[in-house]
Design an enzyme around this catalytic site. Structure first.
Site, PDB file in Angstrom:
ATOM      1  N   GLY A  24      36.106  45.138  33.050  1.00  0.00           N
ATOM      2  CA  GLY A  24      34.777  44.574  33.311  1.00  0.00           C
ATOM      3  C   GLY A  24      34.088  44.392  31.972  1.00  0.00           C
ATOM      4  O   GLY A  24      34.153  45.270  31.088  1.00  0.00           O
ATOM      5  N   ALA A  25      33.424  43.244  31.816  1.00  0.00           N
ATOM      6  CA  ALA A  25      32.929  42.858  30.488  1.00  0.00           C
ATOM      7  C   ALA A  25      31.932  43.855  29.889  1.00  0.00           C
ATOM      8  O   ALA A  25      31.971  44.141  28.684  1.00  0.00           O
ATOM      9  CB  ALA A  25      32.307  41.466  30.570  1.00  0.00           C
ATOM     10  N   ALA A  26      31.040  44.391  30.699  1.00  0.00           N
ATOM     11  CA  ALA A  26      30.035  45.312  30.156  1.00  0.00           C
ATOM     12  C   ALA A  26      30.679  46.628  29.717  1.00  0.00           C
ATOM     13  O   ALA A  26      30.386  47.146  28.623  1.00  0.00           O
ATOM     14  CB  ALA A  26      28.950  45.575  31.200  1.00  0.00           C
ATOM     15  N   ARG A  66      41.945  42.245  24.836  1.00  0.00           N
ATOM     16  CA  ARG A  66      41.805  41.265  25.926  1.00  0.00           C
ATOM     17  C   ARG A  66      41.004  40.087  25.369  1.00  0.00           C
ATOM     18  O   ARG A  66      39.985  40.294  24.705  1.00  0.00           O
ATOM     19  CB  ARG A  66      41.098  41.871  27.149  1.00  0.00           C
ATOM     20  CG  ARG A  66      41.930  42.964  27.813  1.00  0.00           C
ATOM     21  CD  ARG A  66      41.352  43.340  29.168  1.00  0.00           C
ATOM     22  NE  ARG A  66      41.625  42.331  30.172  1.00  0.00           N
ATOM     23  CZ  ARG A  66      41.066  42.328  31.387  1.00  0.00           C
ATOM     24  NH1 ARG A  66      40.187  43.249  31.722  1.00  0.00           N
ATOM     25  NH2 ARG A  66      41.378  41.395  32.265  1.00  0.00           N
ATOM     26  N   CYS A 131      35.491  40.100  42.814  1.00  0.00           N
ATOM     27  CA  CYS A 131      35.842  41.057  41.753  1.00  0.00           C
ATOM     28  C   CYS A 131      34.866  42.239  41.745  1.00  0.00           C
ATOM     29  O   CYS A 131      34.278  42.581  42.787  1.00  0.00           O
ATOM     30  CB  CYS A 131      35.925  40.361  40.395  1.00  0.00           C
ATOM     31  SG  CYS A 131      36.871  41.312  39.171  1.00  0.00           S
ATOM     32  N   ASP A 200      32.473  36.966  32.558  1.00  0.00           N
ATOM     33  CA  ASP A 200      33.069  37.485  31.318  1.00  0.00           C
ATOM     34  C   ASP A 200      32.575  36.718  30.117  1.00  0.00           C
ATOM     35  O   ASP A 200      32.547  37.235  28.998  1.00  0.00           O
ATOM     36  CB  ASP A 200      34.593  37.428  31.403  1.00  0.00           C
ATOM     37  CG  ASP A 200      35.087  38.547  32.295  1.00  0.00           C
ATOM     38  OD1 ASP A 200      35.015  38.395  33.515  1.00  0.00           O
ATOM     39  OD2 ASP A 200      35.478  39.593  31.745  1.00  0.00           O
ATOM     40  N   ASN A 210      34.782  33.624  34.757  1.00  0.00           N
ATOM     41  CA  ASN A 210      34.814  34.891  35.499  1.00  0.00           C
ATOM     42  C   ASN A 210      36.173  35.014  36.175  1.00  0.00           C
ATOM     43  O   ASN A 210      37.035  34.118  36.052  1.00  0.00           O
ATOM     44  CB  ASN A 210      33.673  34.930  36.524  1.00  0.00           C
ATOM     45  CG  ASN A 210      33.491  36.303  37.149  1.00  0.00           C
ATOM     46  OD1 ASN A 210      33.476  37.316  36.434  1.00  0.00           O
ATOM     47  ND2 ASN A 210      33.396  36.376  38.458  1.00  0.00           N
ATOM     48  N   LYS A 211      36.383  36.106  36.875  1.00  0.00           N
ATOM     49  CA  LYS A 211      37.665  36.406  37.523  1.00  0.00           C
ATOM     50  C   LYS A 211      38.214  35.196  38.274  1.00  0.00           C
ATOM     51  O   LYS A 211      37.476  34.498  38.960  1.00  0.00           O
ATOM     52  CB  LYS A 211      37.446  37.593  38.471  1.00  0.00           C
ATOM     53  CG  LYS A 211      38.659  38.070  39.244  1.00  0.00           C
ATOM     54  CD  LYS A 211      39.848  38.436  38.370  1.00  0.00           C
ATOM     55  CE  LYS A 211      39.539  39.457  37.294  1.00  0.00           C
ATOM     56  NZ  LYS A 211      40.634  39.605  36.299  1.00  0.00           N
ATOM     57  N   LYS A 236      27.051  38.340  27.395  1.00  0.00           N
ATOM     58  CA  LYS A 236      28.146  37.491  27.924  1.00  0.00           C
ATOM     59  C   LYS A 236      28.051  36.048  27.416  1.00  0.00           C
ATOM     60  O   LYS A 236      28.906  35.228  27.767  1.00  0.00           O
ATOM     61  CB  LYS A 236      28.121  37.464  29.459  1.00  0.00           C
ATOM     62  CG  LYS A 236      27.850  38.789  30.150  1.00  0.00           C
ATOM     63  CD  LYS A 236      29.034  39.699  30.148  1.00  0.00           C
ATOM     64  CE  LYS A 236      28.762  41.043  30.792  1.00  0.00           C
ATOM     65  NZ  LYS A 236      28.506  41.012  32.206  1.00  0.00           N
TER      66      LYS A 236
HETATM   67  C1  RUB Z   1      36.223  41.640  35.606  1.00  0.00           C
HETATM   68  C2  RUB Z   1      35.343  40.493  35.996  1.00  0.00           C
HETATM   69  C3  RUB Z   1      33.879  40.784  36.165  1.00  0.00           C
HETATM   70  C4  RUB Z   1      33.145  40.531  34.836  1.00  0.00           C
HETATM   71  C5  RUB Z   1      31.720  41.044  34.876  1.00  0.00           C
HETATM   72  O1  RUB Z   1      37.547  41.242  35.322  1.00  0.00           O
HETATM   73  O2  RUB Z   1      35.765  39.357  36.109  1.00  0.00           O
HETATM   74  O3  RUB Z   1      33.318  39.925  37.130  1.00  0.00           O
HETATM   75  O4  RUB Z   1      33.825  41.184  33.778  1.00  0.00           O
HETATM   76  O5  RUB Z   1      31.693  42.459  34.986  1.00  0.00           O
HETATM   77  P1  RUB Z   1      38.635  42.377  34.921  1.00  0.00           P
HETATM   78  P2  RUB Z   1      30.413  43.297  34.487  1.00  0.00           P
HETATM   79  O6  RUB Z   1      38.722  43.332  36.068  1.00  0.00           O
HETATM   80  O7  RUB Z   1      39.894  41.588  34.699  1.00  0.00           O
HETATM   81  O8  RUB Z   1      38.141  43.033  33.647  1.00  0.00           O
HETATM   82  O9  RUB Z   1      29.246  42.715  35.221  1.00  0.00           O
HETATM   83  O10 RUB Z   1      30.696  44.722  34.886  1.00  0.00           O
HETATM   84  O11 RUB Z   1      30.292  43.100  33.018  1.00  0.00           O
END
Ligand code: RUB
Length: 329
Positions: A24-26, A66, A131, A200, A210-211, A236
């Protein structure tokens, strides 16, 4: 630890991101900033040049993990821009402080974003998710704190089923959850008030990366008249896309799609496993950030304001572009 040596915690954090233990990006951005903090803290470099070289080597290792979540290079850039000083001790202090400041700002940004996003949700609304996005969950959490009832249709999100994580977290927030397979999404779009997804990366033209599956969901949502809202902190936003670079789409191992015995039983086939896709801005109704909500086409003005300087910062060489990006996938 000699010059240019990587701290063990940097290696561990990089390995966890690569293996999607941290995902997840964060969360990736937060972990990367923490890794640079640890490198700075534990460095036994004897000269400022050696210290800077070590930190840059750590950043390169993290960057390799990644390719798609731009929050990763943005986090590294934020910390390295604060690596100032004439002595090792000053460099160390400023780098550690920069990393700590980044992580605090990330937390605050997500909470602020949650308040902005919660305004879109009314009592009794049903959302559809794809996701697992902590930015999306922050919106729902705030709405629940405001006493709003929210229910959710949660797409399982093959191949790694991150939808199950979303379902678990939503249940903790007191949300009524229905889990569906990805291919059932269109059937349920008439019953939801918003499609709410994370990102992302956001490109300068307002495209949302995004996913995989997000773009198809957005096209279907538009067809059904269901608003599609993207919750994405400004970390992002991808500054490289302001100068025409495309976002690299990660492709992952085929074993996530099918195991070897099943694949061999089928015969001679190819398997492809792209992890993300690009949703063109015309399918997105709003991007919710900690700075407010934006129509996707206006996001470039915010990017200029936030990243004007960073674009000229040469520490990260331009990331490779691919044939992907910039249109529907
Ligand atoms: C995660 C994904 C999430 C974004 C946003 O992909 O696509 O929608 O990263 O996440 P993966 P957040 O599982 O391949 O990392 O809002 O937590 O930053």
């Amino acid at each position: 630890m000699g010059a240019h040596d990587l701290d063990a915690s940097v290696k561990r954090i990089a390995a966890d991101i690569a293996a999607m233990e941290t995902r997840g990006a964060a969360a990736i951005a937060d972990a990367a900033a923490d890794a640079l903090r640890q490198q700075a803290k534990h460095s036994d470099a004897e000269t400022p040049d050696a210290f800077r070289a070590e930190l840059r080597a750590a950043a390169r290792r993290l960057l390799e993990t990644r390719p798609t979540a731009v929050s990763l290079p943005n986090a590294l850039r934020y910390v390295l821009q604060r690596m100032n000083g004439d002595s090792v001790e000053t460099l160390r202090r400023n780098t550690v402080a920069g990393a700590e400041e980044f992580r605090t700002r990330l937390d605050h940004a997500q909470a602020d974003l949650g308040r902005v996003g919660a305004n879109r949700l009314r009592d009794g609304d049903r959302i559809m998710t794809h996701c697992h996005s902590t930015d999306v969950l922050a919106c729902v959490e705030t709405a629940r704190e405001q006493g709003k009832e929210v229910s959710a249709i949660v797409k399982e999100t093959r191949p790694r089923n991150q939808g199950r994580l979303t379902a678990e977290r939503l249940v903790e927030l007191g949300v009524d959850v229905t889990l569906i397979v990805d291919s059932a999404a269109r059937r349920y779009l008439n019953d939801v008030d918003h499609v709410l997804v994370g990102a992302d990366a956001i490109a300068a033209d307002g495209s949302v990366i995004n996913k995989i599956g997000t773009s198809g969901l957005a096209v279907n949502a538009r067809d059904r008249g269901t608003p599609i809202v993207v919750a994405a902190q400004t970390i992002k936003l991808d500054p490289d896309t302001m100068t025409g670079n495309l976002v690299e789409i990660e492709t992952r191992d085929e074993s996530e799609v099918i195991d070897r015995p099943d694949r061999e039983a089928i015969g001679d086939i190819s398997v492809e496993n792209p992890a993300f896709d690009v949703t063109p801005p015309r399918y997105v109704d709003a991007i919710v950030t900690e700075r407010g909500q934006f129509p996707p086409e206006s996001i470039v003005a915010l990017m200029r304001e936030l990243f004007g300087e960073a674009v000229a910062d040469p520490w990260i060489e331009s990331r490779p572009s691919t044939e992907f990006g910039g249109d529907e996938q």
